[in-house]
Motif scaffolding. Structure first.
Motif, mmCIF file in Angstrom:
data_model
loop_
_atom_site.group_PDB
_atom_site.id
_atom_site.type_symbol
_atom_site.label_atom_id
_atom_site.label_comp_id
_atom_site.label_asym_id
_atom_site.label_seq_id
_atom_site.Cartn_x
_atom_site.Cartn_y
_atom_site.Cartn_z
ATOM 1 N N ASN A 288 -12.789 31.289 -1.960
ATOM 2 C CA ASN A 288 -11.601 31.875 -2.578
ATOM 3 C C ASN A 288 -10.527 32.381 -1.619
ATOM 4 O OD1 ASN A 288 -12.351 31.937 -5.523
ATOM 5 N ND2 ASN A 288 -14.134 32.931 -4.614
ATOM 6 N N VAL A 289 -10.844 32.410 -0.332
ATOM 7 C CA VAL A 289 -9.909 33.032 0.605
ATOM 8 C C VAL A 289 -9.606 32.075 1.753
ATOM 9 C CG1 VAL A 289 -9.617 34.969 2.210
ATOM 10 C CG2 VAL A 289 -10.770 35.335 0.037
ATOM 11 N N VAL A 290 -8.351 32.041 2.168
ATOM 12 C CA VAL A 290 -7.970 31.223 3.325
ATOM 13 C C VAL A 290 -7.363 32.146 4.369
ATOM 14 C CG1 VAL A 290 -6.552 29.303 4.134
ATOM 15 C CG2 VAL A 290 -7.425 29.305 1.783
ATOM 16 N N ARG A 291 -7.789 31.905 5.591
ATOM 17 C CA ARG A 291 -7.349 32.788 6.659
ATOM 18 C C ARG A 291 -6.797 31.907 7.768
ATOM 19 N NH1 ARG A 291 -11.273 35.240 10.754
ATOM 20 N NH2 ARG A 291 -10.144 37.070 11.435
ATOM 21 N N GLY A 292 -5.527 32.079 8.110
ATOM 22 C CA GLY A 292 -4.929 31.168 9.086
ATOM 23 C C GLY A 292 -4.222 31.886 10.223
ATOM 24 N N GLN A 293 -3.963 31.125 11.262
ATOM 25 C CA GLN A 293 -3.195 31.658 12.395
ATOM 26 C C GLN A 293 -2.256 30.554 12.876
ATOM 27 O OE1 GLN A 293 -4.569 32.016 16.677
ATOM 28 N NE2 GLN A 293 -4.998 34.099 15.968
ATOM 29 N N TYR A 294 -1.004 30.904 13.178
ATOM 30 C CA TYR A 294 -0.094 29.830 13.571
ATOM 31 C C TYR A 294 -0.302 29.401 15.011
ATOM 32 C CZ TYR A 294 3.240 33.503 15.259
ATOM 33 O OH TYR A 294 3.832 34.569 15.877
ATOM 34 N N SER A 295 -0.227 28.095 15.198
ATOM 35 C CA SER A 295 -0.255 27.543 16.543
ATOM 36 C C SER A 295 1.157 27.031 16.846
ATOM 37 C CB SER A 295 -1.301 26.433 16.620
ATOM 38 O OG SER A 295 -1.106 25.541 15.551
ATOM 39 N N GLU A 296 1.333 26.389 17.972
ATOM 40 C CA GLU A 296 2.674 25.901 18.331
ATOM 41 C C GLU A 296 3.248 25.040 17.220
ATOM 42 O OE1 GLU A 296 2.638 23.582 21.853
ATOM 43 O OE2 GLU A 296 1.908 25.277 23.014
ATOM 44 N N GLY A 297 4.555 25.054 17.092
ATOM 45 C CA GLY A 297 5.152 24.223 16.049
ATOM 46 C C GLY A 297 6.660 24.213 16.168
#
Ligand code: BG6
Length: 494
Positions: A288-297
């Protein structure tokens, strides 16, 4: 109506919040007659500054950030005269006694009836010590009212929030404590109540018989800017979900209050928060949960660094800059209706939007089978555009029996421009009037923490669920799967 005259004590007066939000808010209130002449503002911070320097800071902040211009010299001089600065070591009670003397002088000069508003734009570990010194320094002995306004974060988890609250409660009563969640000061968040409870179009449909799902998006294009030190210890769950997102969710989900009284409204919000289905096991979290972190973009053809390369961020950090979840409000009204919430930094657009997706009419032979029809939507746009629109089905002109979705829009910000009062103006004005509806009560804060803590605890136990997304994208793909598995999709934000 002008607020009751008071002395405003601005702790953290040389900081960013004062410069960007609080000074401009005070100026707009003054210019619009909501602050009369019977007020004074004492800027407090450690560093030495003369009154002239402080008023110069004030002026620069207003030129840069205020929606109102400081072009009337006479008005400006009159306004600035109400501001004084005092350098204060907040650990030293003698300084507070001196502040008491300054206050007496200001009371007499501006004819202030003893009301005191202490605004702490400070790190939360200083809330306790400052409160004790306000009491011990005699600042709470005047005959008027005394109110404490504090900024988030209110603790780091439930135990630390409880500790903080116990300290504050030794000095202030709950009704004297105004906890800011600036999202509650936003025009369209305040409008949710009216849209829900004042419309025959919506009120009868606001339940699981007619609503298929609710989507709340709070996306930002910024990264962590200069706040890496704070953010890396916090992350999206604590920074945005515990407060802004759950508050918006509570306003959407709560039962109608019996009166439009602050305590009745907040009682209903607490009940909604209490009904949130807790996620405890790692299986529940994974599902039920999504956990993200941004990388280069890239964003608008500009290359962007990844989160781990940001200043003051640990190069192996597992802090989330993105959070999405499918949340359930387990009560009669909402049983079975998923609330999808998502927030993140370095997403493609800055927007806050709530989408209510209605269930379709029953299958019928008249126009189409149910799955061929577009669902009706109610979209509440909170920021930067303010307004609502609804999507309905109508006949395609010139064609027989062809149905197409059309939208009807009320764009508040187009009509009256973007120059509406800012969240901080409303909240400061409310605090001076003792109007606490749009401040969070302790039990709401505690309830939100207990929901968030369970997720944070489960993450701590199994830390391999962090997903990376390129800066400038809409976050990890798993977020789409959350909805797809229920037969839904995110409605594109506008
Ligand atoms: C703050 C968060 O509470 O809200 C920030 O600490 C975030 O990380 C900000 O950027 C967003 O507020 P707004 O009003 O710009 O949407």
């Amino acid at each position: 109506i002008a607020a009751a005259g008071a002395v405003y004590y601005l702790f953290g007066a040389t900081g960013d919040l004062a410069r960007r939000k609080l000074f401009p808010a005070l100026f707009s209130l003054y210019k619009e007659g909501k602050l009369a002449e019977d007020f004074a503002v004492v800027g407090l911070a450690r560093r030495p500054r003369t009154n002239e320097q402080f008023r110069q800071d004030l002026y620069e902040s207003i030129v840069e950030f205020s929606r109102n211009k400081a072009d009337d010299k006479q008005l400006w001089d009159k306004f600035a005269e109400h501001f004084e600065y005092m350098s204060l070591d907040i650990n030293n009670v003698d300084g507070f006694r001196e502040l008491g003397n300054l206050t007496e002088r200001l009371d007499a000069k501006f004819n202030i009836p003893g009301n005191r508003l202490f605004y702490l734009a400070l790190a939360p570990d200083l809330f306790g010590p400052v409160s004790f010194n306000l009491r011990d320094g005699g600042l709470l002995e005047s005959k008027g009212w005394h109110r404490l306004v504090i900024e988030k974060p209110f603790g780091y988890d439930l135990p630390s929030a409880q500790k903080l609250n116990e300290q504050l409660c030794q000095v202030f009563k709950e009704e004297e404590i105004f906890r800011i969640d600036h999202y509650l000061g936003k025009e369209m968040v305040q409008n949710i109540e009216v849209i829900r409870f004042a419309n025959a179009f919506f009120e009868p449909l606001w339940n699981n018989k007619h609503i298929a799902n609710v989507q709340i998006t709070l996306s930002e294009t910024v990264g962590v800017e200069e706040r890496g030190g704070y953010y890396d210890k916090s992350g999206a769950l604590r920074d945005m979900v515990q407060n802004h997102m759950l508050q918006m969710l509570a306003m959407i989900a709560m039962e109608p209050p019996s009166r439009l009284h602050p305590e009745d409204i907040r009682d209903e919000k607490v009940k909604a928060l209490r009904s949130l289905r807790p996620y405890t096991t790692s299986e529940e979290i994974d599902a039920n949960v999504v956990r993200g972190q941004y990388s280069e973009g890239m964003l608008k053809s500009k290359p962007l660094t990844g989160y781990r390369q940001e200043e003051s961020v640990n190069s192996e950090s597992v802090t989330e800059t993105y959070f999405a979840a499918r949340v359930f409000v387990d009560n009669f009204r909402w049983a079975g209706v998923p609330f999808y919430i998502r927030t993140g930094k370095r997403l493609p657009v800055k927007t806050t939007e709530v989408v209510i997706e209605f269930k379709n009419v029953p299958d019928n032979v008249l126009f189409a089978r149910r799955h061929d029809l577009s669902p009706n939507l109610l979209v509440i746009r909170v920021h930067p555009m303010e307004g609502i629109y609804i999507k309905i089905n109508a006949k395609k002109p010139g064609e027989n029996n062809v149905v197409q979705p059309v939208s009807m829009e009320f764009c508040q910000s187009c009509m009256i421009g973007l120059n509406t009062p800012e969240a901080y103006e409303r909240l400061i004005y409310d605090a001076t009037r003792g109007e606490s509806t749009y401040f969070t009560r302790w039990d709401e804060v505690a309830q939100a923490w207990s929901f968030v803590d369970r997720i944070a605890d489960a993450w701590r136990e199994g830390s391999d669920n962090l997903q990376f997304y390129p800066a400038g994208s809409w976050g990890p793909e798993k977020t789409d799967e959350l909805l797809a598995s229920d037969g839904f999709h995110w409605w594109p934000v506008n």
